[in-house]
Scaffold this motif. Structure first.
Motif, short mmCIF file in Angstrom:
data_model
loop_
_atom_site.label_atom_id
_atom_site.label_comp_id
_atom_site.label_asym_id
_atom_site.label_seq_id
_atom_site.Cartn_x
_atom_site.Cartn_y
_atom_site.Cartn_z
N ASP A 209 -7.16 -0.66 22.97
CA ASP A 209 -7.03 -1.93 22.27
C ASP A 209 -7.57 -3.04 23.17
O ASP A 209 -7.02 -3.28 24.26
N PRO A 210 -8.62 -3.74 22.75
CA PRO A 210 -9.20 -4.77 23.64
C PRO A 210 -8.27 -5.94 23.91
O PRO A 210 -8.53 -6.72 24.83
N TYR B 68 -17.67 -1.80 19.86
CA TYR B 68 -16.49 -2.40 19.26
C TYR B 68 -16.23 -1.72 17.92
O TYR B 68 -17.13 -1.61 17.09
N LEU B 69 -14.99 -1.27 17.70
CA LEU B 69 -14.65 -0.44 16.54
C LEU B 69 -13.53 -1.10 15.75
O LEU B 69 -12.35 -0.90 16.05
N PRO B 70 -13.85 -1.89 14.71
CA PRO B 70 -12.80 -2.57 13.94
C PRO B 70 -11.93 -1.58 13.18
O PRO B 70 -12.41 -0.61 12.59
N SER B 71 -10.62 -1.82 13.20
CA SER B 71 -9.63 -1.03 12.46
C SER B 71 -9.92 0.47 12.55
O SER B 71 -9.93 1.18 11.56
N ASP C 77 -8.00 -2.34 15.85
CA ASP C 77 -9.30 -2.49 16.50
C ASP C 77 -9.28 -1.81 17.86
O ASP C 77 -8.29 -1.88 18.58
N ARG C 78 -10.39 -1.20 18.22
CA ARG C 78 -10.52 -0.54 19.51
C ARG C 78 -11.92 -0.82 20.06
O ARG C 78 -12.84 -1.16 19.32
N VAL C 79 -12.06 -0.68 21.37
CA VAL C 79 -13.38 -0.61 21.98
C VAL C 79 -13.52 0.78 22.58
O VAL C 79 -12.53 1.39 23.00
N LEU C 80 -14.75 1.27 22.59
CA LEU C 80 -15.03 2.56 23.21
C LEU C 80 -15.38 2.33 24.66
O LEU C 80 -16.41 1.72 24.98
N ARG D 56 -12.15 -10.02 17.59
CA ARG D 56 -13.10 -9.24 16.78
C ARG D 56 -14.37 -10.06 16.51
O ARG D 56 -15.48 -9.55 16.64
N ASP D 57 -14.18 -11.33 16.14
CA ASP D 57 -15.34 -12.17 15.82
C ASP D 57 -16.21 -12.43 17.05
O ASP D 57 -17.44 -12.32 16.98
N VAL D 58 -15.57 -12.79 18.18
CA VAL D 58 -16.34 -13.21 19.34
C VAL D 58 -16.82 -12.00 20.16
O VAL D 58 -18.02 -11.81 20.36
N LEU D 59 -15.87 -11.20 20.66
CA LEU D 59 -16.27 -10.04 21.46
C LEU D 59 -17.02 -9.03 20.61
O LEU D 59 -18.10 -8.56 20.99
#
Length: 264
Positions: free
Chosen positions: A118-119, A139-142, A158-161, A236-239
Protein backbone atom coordinates in the motif's frame (compact mmCIF):
# COMPACT_ATOMS: atom_id res chain seq x y z
CA UNK A 1 21.92 -6.68 9.60
CA UNK A 2 20.63 -5.03 12.76
CA UNK A 3 20.85 -6.74 16.16
CA UNK A 4 17.22 -7.85 16.28
CA UNK A 5 17.41 -9.44 12.84
CA UNK A 6 20.64 -11.26 13.78
CA UNK A 7 18.77 -13.06 16.54
CA UNK A 8 16.16 -14.39 14.10
CA UNK A 9 16.47 -17.80 12.44
CA UNK A 10 14.73 -18.14 9.07
CA UNK A 11 14.05 -21.46 7.43
CA UNK A 12 11.84 -22.93 4.74
CA UNK A 13 8.65 -24.63 5.93
CA UNK A 14 7.29 -27.96 4.69
CA UNK A 15 4.86 -29.49 7.20
CA UNK A 16 1.16 -28.96 7.78
CA UNK A 17 1.84 -28.07 11.42
CA UNK A 18 4.19 -25.29 10.32
CA UNK A 19 1.68 -23.94 7.79
CA UNK A 20 -1.03 -23.96 10.45
CA UNK A 21 1.27 -21.95 12.71
CA UNK A 22 1.78 -19.41 9.91
CA UNK A 23 -1.98 -19.20 9.37
CA UNK A 24 -2.48 -18.41 13.07
CA UNK A 25 0.23 -15.75 12.94
CA UNK A 26 -1.33 -14.11 9.88
CA UNK A 27 -4.81 -14.25 11.46
CA UNK A 28 -3.42 -12.35 14.45
CA UNK A 29 -1.84 -9.71 12.23
CA UNK A 30 -4.66 -9.10 9.72
CA UNK A 31 -7.73 -10.37 11.65
CA UNK A 32 -9.48 -11.18 8.36
CA UNK A 33 -13.17 -11.85 7.86
CA UNK A 34 -14.01 -15.53 7.32
CA UNK A 35 -12.79 -16.56 3.89
CA UNK A 36 -10.54 -13.52 3.58
CA UNK A 37 -7.29 -15.06 4.79
CA UNK A 38 -4.21 -13.76 2.92
CA UNK A 39 -3.16 -17.37 2.24
CA UNK A 40 -4.57 -20.74 3.29
CA UNK A 41 -2.83 -23.75 4.80
CA UNK A 42 -3.70 -25.78 1.71
CA UNK A 43 -2.18 -23.22 -0.65
CA UNK A 44 1.02 -23.00 1.40
CA UNK A 45 1.26 -26.77 1.25
CA UNK A 46 0.85 -26.78 -2.54
CA UNK A 47 3.29 -23.92 -3.13
CA UNK A 48 5.95 -25.45 -0.91
CA UNK A 49 5.59 -28.88 -2.48
CA UNK A 50 5.94 -27.34 -5.96
CA UNK A 51 9.26 -25.68 -5.06
CA UNK A 52 8.06 -22.17 -4.28
CA UNK A 53 9.00 -20.02 -1.30
CA UNK A 54 7.37 -20.58 2.09
CA UNK A 55 9.52 -19.57 5.06
CA UNK A 56 9.20 -18.76 8.73
CA UNK A 57 11.26 -16.49 10.97
CA UNK A 58 11.79 -17.68 14.53
CA UNK A 59 12.94 -15.54 17.43
CA UNK A 60 15.51 -16.50 20.01
CA UNK A 61 12.79 -18.10 22.12
CA UNK A 62 11.83 -20.37 19.23
CA UNK A 63 8.44 -18.76 18.58
CA UNK A 64 7.29 -17.81 15.10
CA UNK A 65 7.81 -14.06 14.63
CA UNK A 66 7.14 -13.77 10.90
CA UNK A 67 6.52 -15.66 7.69
CA UNK A 68 6.58 -15.12 3.96
CA UNK A 69 4.93 -16.91 1.04
CA UNK A 70 5.93 -16.40 -2.59
CA UNK A 71 5.81 -18.09 -5.96
CA UNK A 72 7.94 -18.17 -9.09
CA UNK A 73 6.79 -15.56 -11.59
CA UNK A 74 6.97 -14.96 -15.33
CA UNK A 75 9.22 -14.85 -17.25
CA UNK A 76 10.29 -18.29 -16.06
CA UNK A 77 13.65 -18.39 -14.32
CA UNK A 78 13.88 -14.66 -13.67
CA UNK A 79 11.66 -13.61 -10.77
CA UNK A 80 9.99 -14.54 -7.52
CA UNK A 81 6.77 -12.81 -6.53
CA UNK A 82 6.49 -12.41 -2.77
CA UNK A 83 2.74 -12.68 -2.25
CA UNK A 84 2.45 -12.09 1.48
CA UNK A 85 4.84 -11.34 4.33
CA UNK A 86 3.73 -10.76 7.89
CA UNK A 87 5.91 -10.11 10.93
CA UNK A 88 5.47 -9.12 14.54
CA UNK A 89 6.83 -5.62 15.20
CA UNK A 90 10.15 -4.99 16.88
CA UNK A 91 11.60 -8.45 16.35
CA UNK A 92 13.65 -7.91 13.18
CA UNK A 93 11.73 -10.70 11.46
CA UNK A 94 10.68 -8.66 8.43
CA UNK A 95 14.24 -7.76 7.46
CA UNK A 96 15.53 -11.26 8.21
CA UNK A 97 12.85 -12.76 5.97
CA UNK A 98 13.68 -10.44 3.09
CA UNK A 99 17.41 -11.18 3.32
CA UNK A 100 16.68 -14.92 3.41
CA UNK A 101 14.33 -14.53 0.47
CA UNK A 102 17.01 -12.69 -1.50
CA UNK A 103 19.59 -15.42 -0.80
CA UNK A 104 17.03 -18.08 -1.79
CA UNK A 105 16.32 -16.33 -5.08
CA UNK A 106 19.98 -15.73 -5.94
CA UNK A 107 20.78 -19.41 -5.26
CA UNK A 108 18.21 -20.27 -7.94
CA UNK A 109 19.55 -17.82 -10.49
CA UNK A 110 16.69 -15.34 -10.14
CA UNK A 111 17.29 -11.67 -10.91
CA UNK A 112 14.54 -9.91 -8.98
CA UNK A 113 11.81 -10.24 -6.39
CA UNK A 114 8.53 -8.36 -6.69
CA UNK A 115 5.73 -7.64 -4.24
CA UNK A 116 2.86 -5.23 -3.80
CA UNK A 117 2.33 -2.84 -0.91
CA UNK A 118 0.00 0.00 0.00
CA UNK A 119 1.72 3.24 -1.09
CA UNK A 120 0.05 5.12 1.77
CA UNK A 121 1.83 3.19 4.53
CA UNK A 122 4.91 5.26 5.37
CA UNK A 123 6.83 2.62 7.31
CA UNK A 124 6.46 0.10 4.48
CA UNK A 125 7.57 2.63 1.88
CA UNK A 126 10.65 3.49 3.95
CA UNK A 127 11.45 -0.18 4.58
CA UNK A 128 11.03 -1.19 0.94
CA UNK A 129 12.77 1.74 -0.73
CA UNK A 130 15.39 2.78 1.82
CA UNK A 131 16.28 -0.30 3.86
CA UNK A 132 15.99 -2.78 0.98
CA UNK A 133 16.67 -0.64 -2.09
CA UNK A 134 13.57 -1.80 -3.99
CA UNK A 135 11.67 0.68 -6.15
CA UNK A 136 8.01 0.96 -7.20
CA UNK A 137 7.59 0.37 -10.92
CA UNK A 138 3.81 0.19 -11.39
CA UNK A 139 0.77 1.78 -9.74
CA UNK A 140 -2.16 -0.63 -9.38
CA UNK A 141 -5.52 0.99 -8.47
CA UNK A 142 -7.89 -1.14 -6.35
CA UNK A 143 -5.67 -4.15 -7.05
CA UNK A 144 -7.37 -6.60 -4.68
CA UNK A 145 -10.85 -5.12 -4.82
CA UNK A 146 -12.71 -4.78 -1.52
CA UNK A 147 -10.78 -6.20 1.44
CA UNK A 148 -12.46 -7.04 4.73
CA UNK A 149 -9.55 -7.47 7.14
CA UNK A 150 -8.98 -5.23 10.15
CA UNK A 151 -6.09 -3.34 8.55
CA UNK A 152 -7.62 -2.50 5.14
CA UNK A 153 -11.36 -2.42 5.85
CA UNK A 154 -13.15 0.66 4.57
CA UNK A 155 -10.42 1.60 2.09
CA UNK A 156 -9.69 0.87 -1.53
CA UNK A 157 -6.85 -1.58 -2.15
CA UNK A 158 -4.50 0.52 -4.28
CA UNK A 159 -1.03 -0.99 -4.44
CA UNK A 160 2.31 -0.30 -6.06
CA UNK A 161 4.47 -3.07 -7.47
CA UNK A 162 7.86 -2.97 -5.76
CA UNK A 163 10.71 -4.46 -7.77
CA UNK A 164 13.84 -5.60 -5.95
CA UNK A 165 16.63 -5.97 -8.51
CA UNK A 166 18.83 -8.20 -6.44
CA UNK A 167 22.31 -7.35 -7.68
CA UNK A 168 21.96 -3.65 -8.46
CA UNK A 169 24.40 -1.41 -6.54
CA UNK A 170 21.64 0.38 -4.59
CA UNK A 171 20.32 -3.00 -3.43
CA UNK A 172 23.67 -4.50 -2.49
CA UNK A 173 24.49 -1.31 -0.57
CA UNK A 174 21.16 -1.39 1.24
CA UNK A 175 21.49 -5.01 2.34
CA UNK A 176 24.95 -4.17 3.72
CA UNK A 177 23.26 -1.57 5.87
CA UNK A 178 24.30 1.34 3.64
CA UNK A 179 21.07 2.65 2.09
CA UNK A 180 21.47 5.27 -0.62
CA UNK A 181 19.25 8.31 0.06
CA UNK A 182 17.31 9.84 -2.80
CA UNK A 183 18.78 13.10 -4.00
CA UNK A 184 16.29 15.96 -3.86
CA UNK A 185 17.34 18.98 -5.96
CA UNK A 186 16.54 22.51 -4.73
CA UNK A 187 14.00 23.01 -7.52
CA UNK A 188 11.96 19.90 -6.67
CA UNK A 189 8.23 20.62 -6.61
CA UNK A 190 5.77 19.56 -3.94
CA UNK A 191 3.23 17.61 -5.94
CA UNK A 192 1.35 16.58 -2.80
CA UNK A 193 1.80 17.91 0.74
CA UNK A 194 0.44 17.09 4.18
CA UNK A 195 -1.40 20.08 5.63
CA UNK A 196 -2.89 19.47 9.05
CA UNK A 197 -3.41 15.81 8.24
CA UNK A 198 -5.07 16.39 4.87
CA UNK A 199 -3.63 16.12 1.34
CA UNK A 200 -2.84 19.38 -0.44
CA UNK A 201 -2.05 19.01 -4.17
CA UNK A 202 0.63 21.27 -5.60
CA UNK A 203 2.76 21.30 -8.75
CA UNK A 204 3.40 18.01 -10.50
CA UNK A 205 4.99 19.41 -13.67
CA UNK A 206 8.59 19.74 -12.44
CA UNK A 207 11.42 17.36 -13.32
CA UNK A 208 11.48 16.08 -9.72
CA UNK A 209 8.25 15.92 -7.74
CA UNK A 210 7.75 15.08 -4.04
CA UNK A 211 4.59 13.15 -3.19
CA UNK A 212 3.76 13.06 0.53
CA UNK A 213 1.80 10.32 2.27
CA UNK A 214 -0.01 10.55 5.63
CA UNK A 215 1.78 9.90 8.89
CA UNK A 216 -0.36 6.91 9.90
CA UNK A 217 -2.99 5.86 7.37
CA UNK A 218 -4.13 2.88 9.44
CA UNK A 219 -5.09 5.05 12.40
CA UNK A 220 -6.56 7.66 10.07
CA UNK A 221 -8.90 5.07 8.53
CA UNK A 222 -10.45 4.54 11.96
CA UNK A 223 -10.48 8.13 13.22
CA UNK A 224 -11.27 10.08 10.05
CA UNK A 225 -12.41 7.88 7.13
CA UNK A 226 -13.08 10.95 5.01
CA UNK A 227 -9.48 12.16 5.31
CA UNK A 228 -8.18 8.64 4.62
CA UNK A 229 -10.28 8.49 1.45
CA UNK A 230 -9.02 11.91 0.38
CA UNK A 231 -5.42 10.71 0.78
CA UNK A 232 -6.17 7.56 -1.22
CA UNK A 233 -7.51 9.50 -4.18
CA UNK A 234 -4.89 12.25 -3.99
CA UNK A 235 -1.98 9.78 -4.01
CA UNK A 236 -3.65 7.80 -6.79
CA UNK A 237 -4.05 10.98 -8.86
CA UNK A 238 -0.57 12.41 -8.25
CA UNK A 239 1.74 9.43 -7.74
CA UNK A 240 -0.29 7.11 -9.95
CA UNK A 241 -0.64 9.79 -12.58
CA UNK A 242 3.09 10.50 -12.69
CA UNK A 243 3.97 6.81 -12.89
CA UNK A 244 1.41 6.24 -15.63
CA UNK A 245 3.07 9.04 -17.60
CA UNK A 246 6.42 7.25 -17.37
CA UNK A 247 7.97 9.08 -14.41
CA UNK A 248 10.06 6.92 -12.08
CA UNK A 249 10.11 6.75 -8.30
CA UNK A 250 13.76 7.08 -7.27
CA UNK A 251 13.46 7.05 -3.49
CA UNK A 252 11.59 7.90 -0.31
CA UNK A 253 12.64 11.13 1.42
CA UNK A 254 12.74 11.78 5.19
CA UNK A 255 10.33 8.91 5.87
CA UNK A 256 7.51 11.05 4.48
CA UNK A 257 7.39 11.41 0.69
CA UNK A 258 8.15 9.69 -2.59
CA UNK A 259 10.75 11.27 -4.84
CA UNK A 260 9.55 11.00 -8.44
CA UNK A 261 11.66 11.93 -11.44
CA UNK A 262 10.53 12.60 -14.98
CA UNK A 263 12.87 11.11 -17.56
CA UNK A 264 13.68 13.90 -19.99
Amino acid sequence: MNGAARDVVVRELHSLAEFQEVARLFDGIWRPAPGGEPVTVELMRALSHAGNYVAGAYGGDGTLAGASVGFLAAPAGEALHSHVTGALPGRGAGLALKLHQRAWALARGLERITWTYDPLVRRNAHFNLVKLGALPEEYLPSFYGVMGDAINAGDESDRVLAVWRLTEPRVTAAVRGEPVPAEVPPDAAAGLEDRDGHPAPGRADARVVLVAVPGDIETLRRRDPGAAKAWRHAVRDVLGGLMNEGAQVIGFHQKSCYVVERRI
